[in-house]
Design a protein around this motif. Structure first.
Motif, PDB file in Angstrom:
ATOM      1  N   ILE A  71       0.858  -1.203   0.000  1.00  0.00           N
ATOM      2  CA  ILE A  71       0.000   0.000   0.000  1.00  0.00           C
ATOM      3  C   ILE A  71       0.892   1.250   0.000  1.00  0.00           C
ATOM      4  N   ARG A  72       1.762   1.355   1.010  1.00  0.00           N
ATOM      5  CA  ARG A  72       2.796   2.394   0.996  1.00  0.00           C
ATOM      6  C   ARG A  72       4.101   1.714   1.412  1.00  0.00           C
ATOM      7  N   ARG A  73       5.090   1.701   0.486  1.00  0.00           N
ATOM      8  CA  ARG A  73       6.371   1.065   0.806  1.00  0.00           C
ATOM      9  C   ARG A  73       7.268   2.115   1.450  1.00  0.00           C
ATOM     10  N   LEU A  92       5.270  13.729  15.837  1.00  0.00           N
ATOM     11  CA  LEU A  92       5.459  13.643  14.383  1.00  0.00           C
ATOM     12  C   LEU A  92       5.958  12.273  13.931  1.00  0.00           C
ATOM     13  N   TYR A  93       5.428  11.862  12.798  1.00  0.00           N
ATOM     14  CA  TYR A  93       5.860  10.640  12.124  1.00  0.00           C
ATOM     15  C   TYR A  93       6.662  11.056  10.898  1.00  0.00           C
ATOM     16  N   ALA A  94       7.738  10.309  10.611  1.00  0.00           N
ATOM     17  CA  ALA A  94       8.504  10.551   9.376  1.00  0.00           C
ATOM     18  C   ALA A  94       8.897   9.213   8.773  1.00  0.00           C
ATOM     19  N   LEU A  96      10.599   7.274   4.842  1.00  0.00           N
ATOM     20  CA  LEU A  96      11.070   7.443   3.462  1.00  0.00           C
ATOM     21  C   LEU A  96      10.314   6.455   2.592  1.00  0.00           C
ATOM     22  N   GLN A  97       9.626   6.986   1.595  1.00  0.00           N
ATOM     23  CA  GLN A  97       8.764   6.175   0.723  1.00  0.00           C
ATOM     24  C   GLN A  97       9.448   5.984  -0.623  1.00  0.00           C
ATOM     25  N   LEU A  98       9.415   4.736  -1.107  1.00  0.00           N
ATOM     26  CA  LEU A  98      10.025   4.395  -2.403  1.00  0.00           C
ATOM     27  C   LEU A  98       8.948   3.974  -3.391  1.00  0.00           C
ATOM     28  N   ARG A 109      -7.667   7.219   1.722  1.00  0.00           N
ATOM     29  CA  ARG A 109      -7.711   8.494   2.443  1.00  0.00           C
ATOM     30  C   ARG A 109      -7.784   8.222   3.933  1.00  0.00           C
ATOM     31  N   HIS A 110      -7.328   9.205   4.690  1.00  0.00           N
ATOM     32  CA  HIS A 110      -7.317   9.071   6.150  1.00  0.00           C
ATOM     33  C   HIS A 110      -7.371  10.469   6.764  1.00  0.00           C
ATOM     34  N   THR A 111      -7.685  10.499   8.034  1.00  0.00           N
ATOM     35  CA  THR A 111      -7.801  11.811   8.687  1.00  0.00           C
ATOM     36  C   THR A 111      -6.435  12.410   9.001  1.00  0.00           C
ATOM     37  N   TRP A 148      -8.552  11.918  -0.884  1.00  0.00           N
ATOM     38  CA  TRP A 148      -8.083  10.730  -1.594  1.00  0.00           C
ATOM     39  C   TRP A 148      -6.702  11.004  -2.172  1.00  0.00           C
ATOM     40  N   HIS A 149      -5.811  10.034  -2.057  1.00  0.00           N
ATOM     41  CA  HIS A 149      -4.490  10.204  -2.668  1.00  0.00           C
ATOM     42  C   HIS A 149      -3.915   8.876  -3.110  1.00  0.00           C
ATOM     43  N   ASP A 150      -3.333   8.903  -4.304  1.00  0.00           N
ATOM     44  CA  ASP A 150      -2.576   7.756  -4.812  1.00  0.00           C
ATOM     45  C   ASP A 150      -1.323   8.302  -5.471  1.00  0.00           C
ATOM     46  N   HIS A 151      -0.306   7.452  -5.501  1.00  0.00           N
ATOM     47  CA  HIS A 151       0.978   7.870  -6.063  1.00  0.00           C
ATOM     48  C   HIS A 151       1.354   6.900  -7.178  1.00  0.00           C
ATOM     49  N   GLY A 152       2.070   7.411  -8.192  1.00  0.00           N
ATOM     50  CA  GLY A 152       2.523   6.528  -9.271  1.00  0.00           C
ATOM     51  C   GLY A 152       3.812   7.041  -9.858  1.00  0.00           C
ATOM     52  N   ASP A 166       0.992  13.566  10.756  1.00  0.00           N
ATOM     53  CA  ASP A 166       0.635  13.899  12.138  1.00  0.00           C
ATOM     54  C   ASP A 166       0.025  12.686  12.845  1.00  0.00           C
ATOM     55  N   ILE A 167       0.518  11.498  12.508  1.00  0.00           N
ATOM     56  CA  ILE A 167      -0.022  10.239  13.060  1.00  0.00           C
ATOM     57  C   ILE A 167      -0.109  10.257  14.598  1.00  0.00           C
ATOM     58  N   PRO A 168       0.970  10.660  15.305  1.00  0.00           N
ATOM     59  CA  PRO A 168       0.873  10.628  16.779  1.00  0.00           C
ATOM     60  C   PRO A 168      -0.166  11.594  17.334  1.00  0.00           C
TER      61      PRO A 168
HETATM   62  O1  GTQ Z   1       1.348   7.988   1.494  1.00  0.00           O
HETATM   63  O2  GTQ Z   1      -0.632   7.821   2.341  1.00  0.00           O
HETATM   64  O3  GTQ Z   1       4.411   7.117   5.274  1.00  0.00           O
HETATM   65  O4  GTQ Z   1      -0.950   6.666   4.611  1.00  0.00           O
HETATM   66  C1  GTQ Z   1       2.312   6.505   6.159  1.00  0.00           C
HETATM   67  C2  GTQ Z   1       0.950   6.398   5.975  1.00  0.00           C
HETATM   68  C3  GTQ Z   1       2.521   7.371   3.934  1.00  0.00           C
HETATM   69  C4  GTQ Z   1       0.584   7.723   2.433  1.00  0.00           C
HETATM   70  C5  GTQ Z   1       3.087   6.996   5.126  1.00  0.00           C
HETATM   71  C6  GTQ Z   1       0.373   6.777   4.785  1.00  0.00           C
HETATM   72  C7  GTQ Z   1       1.171   7.277   3.750  1.00  0.00           C
END
Ligand code: GTQ
Length: 349
Positions: A71-73, A92-94, A96-98, A109-111, A148-152, A166-168
């Motif tokens: 879903i998100r690598r 804060l959450y951080a 690195l997405q590939l 989507r999420h809040t 809504w968000h998707d990446h490509g 802002d997960i925490p």
């Molecule tokens: O791209 O939607 O690093 O939902 C963690 C949760 C990225 C994202 C993250 C997520 C996303």
């Protein structure tokens, strides 16, 4: 001198604490100092991720799992002092997405609000609210809460970006909702560059009404930010504590583009050393250009392009740039400001 009157001894008190514990009560006077410390006493420290060490693992994760399956690598940048919490700082959450060429990270989507800061690569897209934006190194892209968000990645090279969420904070409020889209890719309803045209030229559509706190601009391109920094640097002396530092802005409100996370870009001239500074917002830094050294408390972090590091709340920080350097950063400052909590200490500068 008369001694303070003592009402009862240690044993009697311990016995009392045990008895009130049965009613889920505890004595404030035993924990007052930790609950209301006289100054911030962060329970986490600085941390540093050297991109040369991180990148091979990121690429290895690309062989381990597809973006679609994951879903998100993402490899989470977890502060070693906050092990098991997935937190970079307590708020804060951080990560690195590939995204590899040809891959899609499916629509959801999420809040939680998200920011993307592009670390490596060029040409992948993210789609938000029916509009796609192509991303390049140094671009700052937002995903507002519940969009809504998707990446490509339609380019020929891997793309890596820093995710800030802002997960925490959302977890603290127990306000998390999330859902997956019906299709991997959301329906595109607006042309590329539409939000840029409408909102990013120092203009707003004449009847624009502020419907949410997040910015209507999705992509704050690096080319524009970098030019602003260069012109600012050419025009005057750097601030002793910050060098040349700008904050990103929601043009419709004047506030931060994401209500929970402030975002900043600063230029440190070659050889420039900043004066000691501290502030109550814990900060995640991404090095965009150059090399240098940051001292946080007693810890010295030697950094270069694409490294990431954490500056904790209220710890004294100084930066020294050995070449002209550019730093992107994000923090929880906008929430603290809203709550009248944010403070800084410029050490007289
Ligand atoms: O791209 O939607 O690093 O939902 C963690 C949760 C990225 C994202 C993250 C997520 C996303």
């Amino acid at each position: 001198m008369t001694a303070e009157p003592v009402r009862s001894g240690a044993n009697a008190r311990r016995d009392f604490y045990e008895r009130i514990a049965t009613l889920s009560m505890t004595p404030l006077w035993e924990s007052m100092h930790q609950l209301v410390p006289p100054a911030p006493a962060p329970k986490y420290g600085p941390a540093h991720w050297d991109y040369a060490q991180v990148r091979p693992y990121l690429m290895e994760s690309g062989a381990l799992i597809t973006a679609k399956e994951a879903i998100r690598r993402v490899l989470i940048l977890e502060n070693p002092a906050l092990k098991g919490t997935a937190c970079a700082t307590p708020t804060l959450y951080a990560g690195l997405q590939l995204i590899l060429p040809g891959e899609i990270a499916p629509s959801h989507r999420h809040t939680q609000s998200a920011l993307r800061f592009i670390v490596e690569g060029e040409g992948a897209y993210t789609a938000v609210d029916g509009e796609r934006t192509i991303m390049r190194e140094g671009d700052f892209v937002i995903t507002p809460s519940w969009t809504w968000h998707d990446h490509g990645n339609e380019s020929s090279k891997p793309m890596v970006w820093l995710d800030g969420l802002d997960i925490p904070i959302v977890a603290m409020f127990n306000a998390s909702f999330a859902e997956n889209g019906a299709q991997d890719e959301q329906v595109i309803t607006r042309p590329q560059g539409d939000s840029d045209a409408r909102y990013a030229a120092g203009l707003l559509p004449v009847d624009h009404k502020v419907a949410r706190q997040a910015s209507p601009i999705f992509n704050y391109p690096y080319a524009r930010t970098r030019e602003a920094l260069a012109r600012m640097a050419a025009a005057g002396a750097p601030d002793p504590c910050h060098g040349h530092k700008l904050r990103y802005v929601n043009p419709a409100t004047g506030g931060a583009p994401i209500p929970t996370m402030g975002t900043f870009m600063q230029l440190l001239p070659k050889g420039f050393a900043t004066a000691p500074y501290r502030s109550t917002d814990g900060t995640v830094v991404s090095v965009v250009e150059g090399e240098g050294e940051t001292t946080i408390g007693k810890e010295v972090i030697a950094w270069k392009k694409r490294d990431h590091f954490i500056v904790p709340s209220w710890m004294t920080v100084t930066h020294k740039a050995s070449s002209e350097a550019v730093l992107f950063s994000f923090s929880d400052r906008p929430i603290q400001e809203r709550l009248d909590l944010w403070r800084e200490d410029r050490g007289g500068k």
